[in-house]
Design a protein around this motif. Structure first.
Motif, mmCIF file in Angstrom:
data_model
loop_
_atom_site.group_PDB
_atom_site.id
_atom_site.type_symbol
_atom_site.label_atom_id
_atom_site.label_comp_id
_atom_site.label_asym_id
_atom_site.label_seq_id
_atom_site.Cartn_x
_atom_site.Cartn_y
_atom_site.Cartn_z
ATOM 1 N N TYR A 59 -22.640 37.636 -57.533
ATOM 2 C CA TYR A 59 -22.983 38.773 -56.665
ATOM 3 C C TYR A 59 -22.189 38.736 -55.369
ATOM 4 C CZ TYR A 59 -25.578 40.858 -52.786
ATOM 5 O OH TYR A 59 -25.924 41.527 -51.645
ATOM 6 N N PHE A 60 -22.171 37.590 -54.678
ATOM 7 C CA PHE A 60 -21.431 37.495 -53.422
ATOM 8 C C PHE A 60 -19.935 37.682 -53.663
ATOM 9 C CE2 PHE A 60 -25.312 35.212 -52.006
ATOM 10 C CZ PHE A 60 -25.578 35.973 -50.870
ATOM 11 N N SER A 61 -19.452 37.231 -54.812
ATOM 12 C CA SER A 61 -18.033 37.417 -55.129
ATOM 13 C C SER A 61 -17.696 38.893 -55.283
ATOM 14 C CB SER A 61 -17.690 36.661 -56.420
ATOM 15 O OG SER A 61 -17.924 35.277 -56.274
ATOM 16 N N TYR A 62 -18.561 39.642 -55.962
ATOM 17 C CA TYR A 62 -18.276 41.065 -56.173
ATOM 18 C C TYR A 62 -18.483 41.899 -54.915
ATOM 19 C CZ TYR A 62 -16.990 41.015 -61.046
ATOM 20 O OH TYR A 62 -16.293 40.815 -62.211
ATOM 21 N N ARG A 63 -19.292 41.427 -53.991
ATOM 22 C CA ARG A 63 -19.357 42.100 -52.686
ATOM 23 C C ARG A 63 -17.980 42.055 -52.021
ATOM 24 N NH1 ARG A 63 -23.940 43.248 -49.721
ATOM 25 N NH2 ARG A 63 -22.877 42.593 -47.820
ATOM 26 N N GLN A 64 -17.309 40.916 -52.158
ATOM 27 C CA GLN A 64 -15.961 40.799 -51.598
ATOM 28 C C GLN A 64 -14.988 41.734 -52.311
ATOM 29 O OE1 GLN A 64 -17.510 38.773 -49.080
ATOM 30 N NE2 GLN A 64 -15.350 38.261 -48.933
ATOM 31 N N THR A 65 -15.128 41.833 -53.627
ATOM 32 C CA THR A 65 -14.228 42.694 -54.402
ATOM 33 C C THR A 65 -14.401 44.156 -53.998
ATOM 34 O OG1 THR A 65 -14.395 41.152 -56.268
ATOM 35 C CG2 THR A 65 -13.545 43.348 -56.734
ATOM 36 N N ILE A 66 -15.643 44.591 -53.808
ATOM 37 C CA ILE A 66 -15.906 45.981 -53.403
ATOM 38 C C ILE A 66 -15.249 46.279 -52.062
ATOM 39 C CG2 ILE A 66 -17.729 47.557 -52.643
ATOM 40 C CD1 ILE A 66 -19.538 46.232 -54.774
ATOM 41 N N GLN A 67 -15.325 45.325 -51.145
ATOM 42 C CA GLN A 67 -14.731 45.529 -49.828
ATOM 43 C C GLN A 67 -13.210 45.580 -49.908
ATOM 44 O OE1 GLN A 67 -15.740 42.513 -46.977
ATOM 45 N NE2 GLN A 67 -15.071 43.714 -45.230
ATOM 46 N N ALA A 68 -12.634 44.733 -50.757
ATOM 47 C CA ALA A 68 -11.171 44.665 -50.845
ATOM 48 C C ALA A 68 -10.584 45.822 -51.644
ATOM 49 C CB ALA A 68 -10.759 43.334 -51.473
ATOM 50 N N TYR A 69 -11.343 46.373 -52.592
ATOM 51 C CA TYR A 69 -10.835 47.446 -53.456
ATOM 52 C C TYR A 69 -11.779 48.647 -53.409
ATOM 53 C CZ TYR A 69 -7.298 44.336 -55.350
ATOM 54 O OH TYR A 69 -6.226 43.502 -55.484
ATOM 55 N N PRO A 70 -11.744 49.400 -52.298
ATOM 56 C CA PRO A 70 -12.641 50.564 -52.189
ATOM 57 C C PRO A 70 -12.313 51.666 -53.187
ATOM 58 C CG PRO A 70 -11.079 50.505 -50.369
ATOM 59 C CD PRO A 70 -10.933 49.212 -51.097
ATOM 60 N N GLY A 71 -11.141 51.588 -53.819
ATOM 61 C CA GLY A 71 -10.794 52.575 -54.839
ATOM 62 C C GLY A 71 -11.255 52.190 -56.221
ATOM 63 N N GLY A 72 -11.942 51.070 -56.347
ATOM 64 C CA GLY A 72 -12.384 50.584 -57.650
ATOM 65 C C GLY A 72 -11.631 49.327 -58.020
ATOM 66 N N VAL A 398 -15.532 32.175 -51.091
ATOM 67 C CA VAL A 398 -16.580 32.822 -51.891
ATOM 68 C C VAL A 398 -16.042 33.176 -53.272
ATOM 69 C CG1 VAL A 398 -18.043 34.872 -52.096
ATOM 70 C CG2 VAL A 398 -17.856 33.684 -49.902
ATOM 71 N N ASN A 399 -14.877 33.848 -53.303
ATOM 72 C CA ASN A 399 -14.305 34.229 -54.599
ATOM 73 C C ASN A 399 -13.821 33.008 -55.383
ATOM 74 O OD1 ASN A 399 -13.238 37.103 -52.939
ATOM 75 N ND2 ASN A 399 -14.478 37.212 -54.779
ATOM 76 N N GLY A 400 -13.337 31.990 -54.675
ATOM 77 C CA GLY A 400 -12.928 30.769 -55.362
ATOM 78 C C GLY A 400 -14.101 30.086 -56.041
ATOM 79 N N LEU A 401 -15.243 30.045 -55.354
ATOM 80 C CA LEU A 401 -16.446 29.476 -55.962
ATOM 81 C C LEU A 401 -16.868 30.297 -57.178
ATOM 82 C CD1 LEU A 401 -18.763 27.433 -55.885
ATOM 83 C CD2 LEU A 401 -19.984 28.995 -54.337
ATOM 84 N N GLY A 402 -16.773 31.634 -57.052
ATOM 85 C CA GLY A 402 -17.104 32.499 -58.186
ATOM 86 C C GLY A 402 -16.206 32.259 -59.375
ATOM 87 N N ALA A 403 -14.890 32.112 -59.108
ATOM 88 C CA ALA A 403 -13.953 31.846 -60.202
ATOM 89 C C ALA A 403 -14.241 30.501 -60.852
ATOM 90 C CB ALA A 403 -12.515 31.887 -59.673
ATOM 91 N N PHE A 404 -14.575 29.511 -60.029
ATOM 92 C CA PHE A 404 -14.814 28.157 -60.551
ATOM 93 C C PHE A 404 -16.042 28.122 -61.455
ATOM 94 C CE2 PHE A 404 -16.877 23.970 -59.981
ATOM 95 C CZ PHE A 404 -15.892 23.168 -60.562
ATOM 96 N N VAL A 405 -17.164 28.678 -60.982
ATOM 97 C CA VAL A 405 -18.400 28.574 -61.765
ATOM 98 C C VAL A 405 -18.334 29.455 -63.019
ATOM 99 C CG1 VAL A 405 -19.820 27.940 -59.792
ATOM 100 C CG2 VAL A 405 -19.555 30.351 -60.362
ATOM 101 N N THR A 406 -17.674 30.622 -62.930
ATOM 102 C CA THR A 406 -17.584 31.462 -64.130
ATOM 103 C C THR A 406 -16.624 30.864 -65.145
ATOM 104 O OG1 THR A 406 -15.950 32.863 -62.997
ATOM 105 C CG2 THR A 406 -18.234 33.615 -62.980
#
Length: 615
Positions: A59-72, A398-406
């Protein structure tokens, strides 16, 4: 702008897949715990807690993705922009696999809920799955609008019913010291046939991770949200994740409190975990049937997430040249028709192969979803490294932790579920990657071969040699010859001598064709009769045209094929359709020197005067 949505509609549009997974994720894990007997429900809670922790990280990882890619920022887009083409294709293949399984699993789980409420329908499980799939396919092909309003009712009914069920169950649990009395006792748990082991718990965790599918949907559709879009999308994602966490945790708690276990899917007496829970908490009254109806609707509608996203993903990949161009074309209803049809066909194949039973599909499911998660988060790590600036280090972590655990979860799922069917996904995804590379190479080869920057060459332009195949003298062949004479003075009428019609045609040729042509000041067409002792009709014509090509390598040859066009579709089967066969043979074995022209003769067509058309 008027079509943009807020959190209320956004939950039903983008949260349907994630929320509905609460109906089959816990059951998938509990099914693996059947060998533990009475201990099975007790172990569901710690497994669910570990899944909730993983869900929070994602969830926290995708919050970052939404902020970085407002176009989707779907996995394919993020990986393509930050990691390159091959990682992007890996993410795309994983997502496509995930979407196909989303449609199949959602529908099969919905039918599973229906069968639990109405056991007499159990023998018709597959037929019901295919019927619902067909209905959803037709709805999507027709370009149904205002999907948020359509899905809002079932979504909020589902949320209301499940949270009411959990609230009543938790209250009864607290009032009874953690040991509530079931209104309708769940089926008795079988005796233990296996001891608790780390391997068994890992397999149950891998199955339970299917409850996390659909989390990416909000990051894919940021542009659909009302301004400020990023904040609205993040708020919607937060609500969806909190609701999902509460549902997963509450179900796991009550399963242990009421001693509910999974039953064997696809067998007589099957009763879903949510059906058992609803009956134990509230009995089988009106509330039970409303709850089961809401579960059926939401699970069936959750397949629509795949029908919305799979065609768009295919369109993005096709735009890069890795899928057939037809995937990028919108149909007359402004939907990507090819993607919808392919998704429906693949989902139907899966449902048929696995008998419409959810538990048999689950082992294939989590690999694609978590592989897409991993590629998306790895792409975001690369994004923050390139971007830099204030806050980038925190976001990268945050995204690095998301990539690691997934990534670890992907490995766990592949190992734990390999023998049960995950090997299919591990073969399917590389196969899709290979296919996409082959398609890309084909399009590159076509572009290199057909691209031209030179001006039109008009040197040595002359009329083509026109060849008109002719079975007999008729209005159809007459129309073909008339058109041929307007194209070139060199016209050859080809007739295959396989019956007595040949003698008649040769005897009448001068009177019917040559003399009228001379009177009009035209060069008469030449009649060439090809012998065919074995009565072949198509092969002699193809061989003759190949000889013409060899004799005049610089001469364009136009094969003009008169065609009878039937007025009714069923009349098609009453005629030999030799013209179509000839055209196909020439196309398959032809060269750039030969062109094919179809001359249709429409049966039943009349002039304004009412007289039949001539020639």
């Amino acid at each position: 702008r008027g079509e943009q949505v807020g959190p209320v509609a956004g939950i039903s549009i983008f949260g349907l897949d994630a929320l509905s997974s609460a109906a089959y994720g816990p059951e998938a894990a509990l099914t693996l715990l059947i060998p533990l007997g009475l201990l099975g429900p007790a172990y569901l809670l710690p497994i669910t807690i570990s899944i909730i922790i993983l869900l929070a990280i994602v969830y926290f990882s995708y919050r970052q993705t939404i902020q970085a890619y407002p176009g989707g920022g779907g996995s394919y887009t993020v990986a393509r922009e930050n990691l390159g083409a091959r990682p992007a294709l890996l993410a795309g293949a994983a997502l496509m696999t995930d979407y196909v399984l989303t449609a199949a699993v959602g529908i099969s789980a919905g039918v599973g809920a229906l069968v639990s409420a109405v056991p007499s329908l159990q023998p018709h499980t597959l037929a019901l799955c295919l019927f619902i799939l067909a209905a959803i396919t037709v709805v999507n092909l027709r370009g149904l609008r205002d999907s948020g309003l359509i899905f809002m009712g079932p979504t909020y009914l589902f949320i209301g019913c499940l949270f009411s069920l959990l609230a009543i169950g938790l209250l009864q649990t607290l009032l009874n010291g953690g040991h509530p009395a079931a209104v309708i006792a769940p089926p008795k748990l079988p005796p233990a046939t296996a001891a608790v082991s780390l391997w068994l718990l890992l397999k149950a965790f891998a199955s339970g991770c299917t409850a996390m599918t659909g989390v990416e949907a909000v990051s894919n559709g940021v542009k659909a949200f009302r301004e400020p879009a990023v904040q609205t999308a993040r708020r919607t994602l937060t609500i969806i994740i909190v609701l999902l966490m509460a549902l997963l945790g509450g179900i796991a708690w009550l399963v242990r409190a009421y001693g509910i276990g999974a039953t064997d899917p696809g067998k007589p007496g099957y009763d879903s975990v949510l059906s058992q829970l609803a009956a134990a908490v509230a009995g089988k009254g009106a509330f039970y049937y409303v709850t089961m109806a809401s579960i059926l609707l939401v699970l069936a509608f959750s397949a629509n997430t795949a029908f919305a996203d799979f065609p768009r993903l295919c369109r993005a990949i096709a735009s890069d040249g890795y899928l057939p161009n037809s995937f990028a074309d919108r149909g007359r209803r402004l939907v990507f028709t090819s993607g919808i049809i392919v998704l429906a066909a693949l989902s139907a194949v899966l449902l048929i192969l696995f008998g419409g039973v959810t538990d048999r599909l689950i082992p294939l499911y989590a690999v694609g979803a978590f592989l897409a998660f991993t590629m998306s988060q790895a792409g975001m790590v690369a994004h923050w490294r390139k971007k830099g600036g204030p806050g980038s280090t925190h976001s990268l972590l945050v995204n690095g932790l998301g990539a690691f655990v997934t990534a670890i979860t992907v490995a766990v799922v592949m190992v734990a579920k390999f023998a049960e069917g995950a090997w299919v996904t591990m073969l399917l995804i590389p196969g899709m990657l290979l296919l996409m590379q082959v398609i890309r190479r084909h399009y590159r080869r076509v572009a290199l071969e057909t691209d031209s920057t030179s001006p039109l060459s008009v040197d040595d332009v002359r009329p083509p040699l026109v060849v008109v195949p002719m079975e007999r003298w008729s209005s159809v062949s007459k129309k073909g010859l008339r058109l041929a004479l307007t194209l070139s003075p060199d016209v050859v009428a080809l007739h295959v001598a396989a019956d007595q019609e040949s003698d008649t045609l040769q005897e009448q040729w001068d009177q019917l064709v040559a003399q009228p042509a001379r009177r009009a000041g035209l060069q008469p067409p030449q009649l060439v009769v090809l012998p065919s002792p074995y009565r072949f009709r198509i092969t002699p014509i193809v061989d003759y045209i190949r000889e013409l090509e060899a004799k005049g390598p610089g001469r364009q040859i136009a094969v003009l094929i008169p065609d009878l066009i039937e007025r009714r579709w069923y009349q098609y089967f009453l005629h030999r359709q030799r013209g179509e066969v000839l055209a196909a043979r020439l196309l398959l074995t032809g060269s750039r020197q030969t062109v094919i022209i179809n001359v249709p003769w429409h049966l039943g067509a009349e002039l304004p005067s009412g007289k039949p058309r001539e020639g």
